[in-house]
Design a protein around this motif. Structure first.
Motif, PDB file in Angstrom:
ATOM      1  N   GLY A  20      58.715  47.853  30.095  1.00  0.00           N
ATOM      2  CA  GLY A  20      58.561  48.467  31.200  1.00  0.00           C
ATOM      3  C   GLY A  20      57.011  48.165  31.659  1.00  0.00           C
ATOM      4  N   ASN A  21      56.563  47.047  31.005  1.00  0.00           N
ATOM      5  CA  ASN A  21      55.261  46.551  31.140  1.00  0.00           C
ATOM      6  C   ASN A  21      55.138  45.551  32.507  1.00  0.00           C
ATOM      7  OD1 ASN A  21      54.146  48.192  28.927  1.00  0.00           O
ATOM      8  ND2 ASN A  21      54.768  46.576  27.456  1.00  0.00           N
ATOM      9  N   LEU A  22      56.171  44.878  32.601  1.00  0.00           N
ATOM     10  CA  LEU A  22      56.253  43.830  33.729  1.00  0.00           C
ATOM     11  C   LEU A  22      57.221  44.392  34.550  1.00  0.00           C
ATOM     12  CD1 LEU A  22      55.294  41.305  35.197  1.00  0.00           C
ATOM     13  CD2 LEU A  22      56.501  40.102  33.314  1.00  0.00           C
ATOM     14  N   ALA A  23      56.899  44.740  35.723  1.00  0.00           N
ATOM     15  CA  ALA A  23      58.007  44.795  36.874  1.00  0.00           C
ATOM     16  C   ALA A  23      58.925  43.719  37.230  1.00  0.00           C
ATOM     17  CB  ALA A  23      57.436  45.598  38.102  1.00  0.00           C
ATOM     18  N   SER A  61      52.961  39.516  43.026  1.00  0.00           N
ATOM     19  CA  SER A  61      52.043  40.902  42.655  1.00  0.00           C
ATOM     20  C   SER A  61      52.210  41.574  41.217  1.00  0.00           C
ATOM     21  CB  SER A  61      52.248  41.396  43.970  1.00  0.00           C
ATOM     22  OG  SER A  61      53.565  42.006  43.933  1.00  0.00           O
ATOM     23  N   ALA A  62      53.534  41.456  41.089  1.00  0.00           N
ATOM     24  CA  ALA A  62      53.667  42.189  39.585  1.00  0.00           C
ATOM     25  C   ALA A  62      53.075  41.353  38.261  1.00  0.00           C
ATOM     26  CB  ALA A  62      55.276  42.457  39.516  1.00  0.00           C
ATOM     27  N   LEU A  63      52.924  40.023  38.528  1.00  0.00           N
ATOM     28  CA  LEU A  63      52.530  39.373  37.677  1.00  0.00           C
ATOM     29  C   LEU A  63      51.221  39.420  37.687  1.00  0.00           C
ATOM     30  CD1 LEU A  63      53.677  37.437  35.438  1.00  0.00           C
ATOM     31  CD2 LEU A  63      53.265  35.618  37.045  1.00  0.00           C
ATOM     32  N   GLU A 115      46.106  41.946  35.327  1.00  0.00           N
ATOM     33  CA  GLU A 115      44.817  42.736  35.338  1.00  0.00           C
ATOM     34  C   GLU A 115      45.036  44.028  34.353  1.00  0.00           C
ATOM     35  OE1 GLU A 115      43.525  43.996  39.031  1.00  0.00           O
ATOM     36  OE2 GLU A 115      43.884  42.186  39.816  1.00  0.00           O
ATOM     37  N   ALA A 116      46.187  44.627  34.290  1.00  0.00           N
ATOM     38  CA  ALA A 116      46.310  45.498  33.373  1.00  0.00           C
ATOM     39  C   ALA A 116      46.085  45.249  31.914  1.00  0.00           C
ATOM     40  CB  ALA A 116      47.859  46.334  33.238  1.00  0.00           C
ATOM     41  N   HIS A 117      46.485  44.038  31.624  1.00  0.00           N
ATOM     42  CA  HIS A 117      46.246  43.591  29.916  1.00  0.00           C
ATOM     43  C   HIS A 117      44.932  42.944  29.803  1.00  0.00           C
ATOM     44  CE1 HIS A 117      50.387  44.953  30.083  1.00  0.00           C
ATOM     45  NE2 HIS A 117      50.213  45.085  28.892  1.00  0.00           N
ATOM     46  N   GLU A 118      44.133  42.709  30.797  1.00  0.00           N
ATOM     47  CA  GLU A 118      42.871  42.170  30.659  1.00  0.00           C
ATOM     48  C   GLU A 118      42.144  42.910  29.794  1.00  0.00           C
ATOM     49  OE1 GLU A 118      39.761  39.965  33.571  1.00  0.00           O
ATOM     50  OE2 GLU A 118      40.535  41.943  34.523  1.00  0.00           O
ATOM     51  N   SER A 119      41.198  42.061  28.976  1.00  0.00           N
ATOM     52  CA  SER A 119      40.243  42.921  27.927  1.00  0.00           C
ATOM     53  C   SER A 119      38.864  42.234  28.158  1.00  0.00           C
ATOM     54  CB  SER A 119      40.728  42.943  26.556  1.00  0.00           C
ATOM     55  OG  SER A 119      40.726  41.762  25.994  1.00  0.00           O
TER      56      SER A 119
END
Length: 82
Positions: A34-37, A50-52, A57-61
């Protein structure tokens, strides 16, 4: 009036993996978790660009590539005897 989704081409799992520089297995795991739509069209699995982008962005550190100053500071107090 045109459809805003008309110009959006969906990516295959292989194309998504290529953009992330990972394997299709990793893509499958992230979709299953469920981490990637993803969009299922029949048996085909597709990913919106856009999902990619959202996934990236959500996994950027914030990675600090310079060495930590704490190690340098701890070594400053030590004297070298020969």
């Amino acid at each position: 009036m045109s459809n805003p989704h008309e110009s959006t081409k969906l990516l295959t799992r292989s194309q998504g993996a290529e953009q992330l520089n990972c394997s299709t297995r990793t893509i499958d795991k992230e979709i299953a978790a469920g981490n990637l739509a993803a969009v299922r069209i029949g048996r085909a699995v597709r990913i919106r660009p856009s999902a990619l982008a959202y996934y990236i962005e959500a996994h950027e550190s914030r990675v600090n590539l310079r060495r930590s100053n704490s190690r340098a500071k701890s070594q400053q107090g030590k004297s070298v005897s020969r």
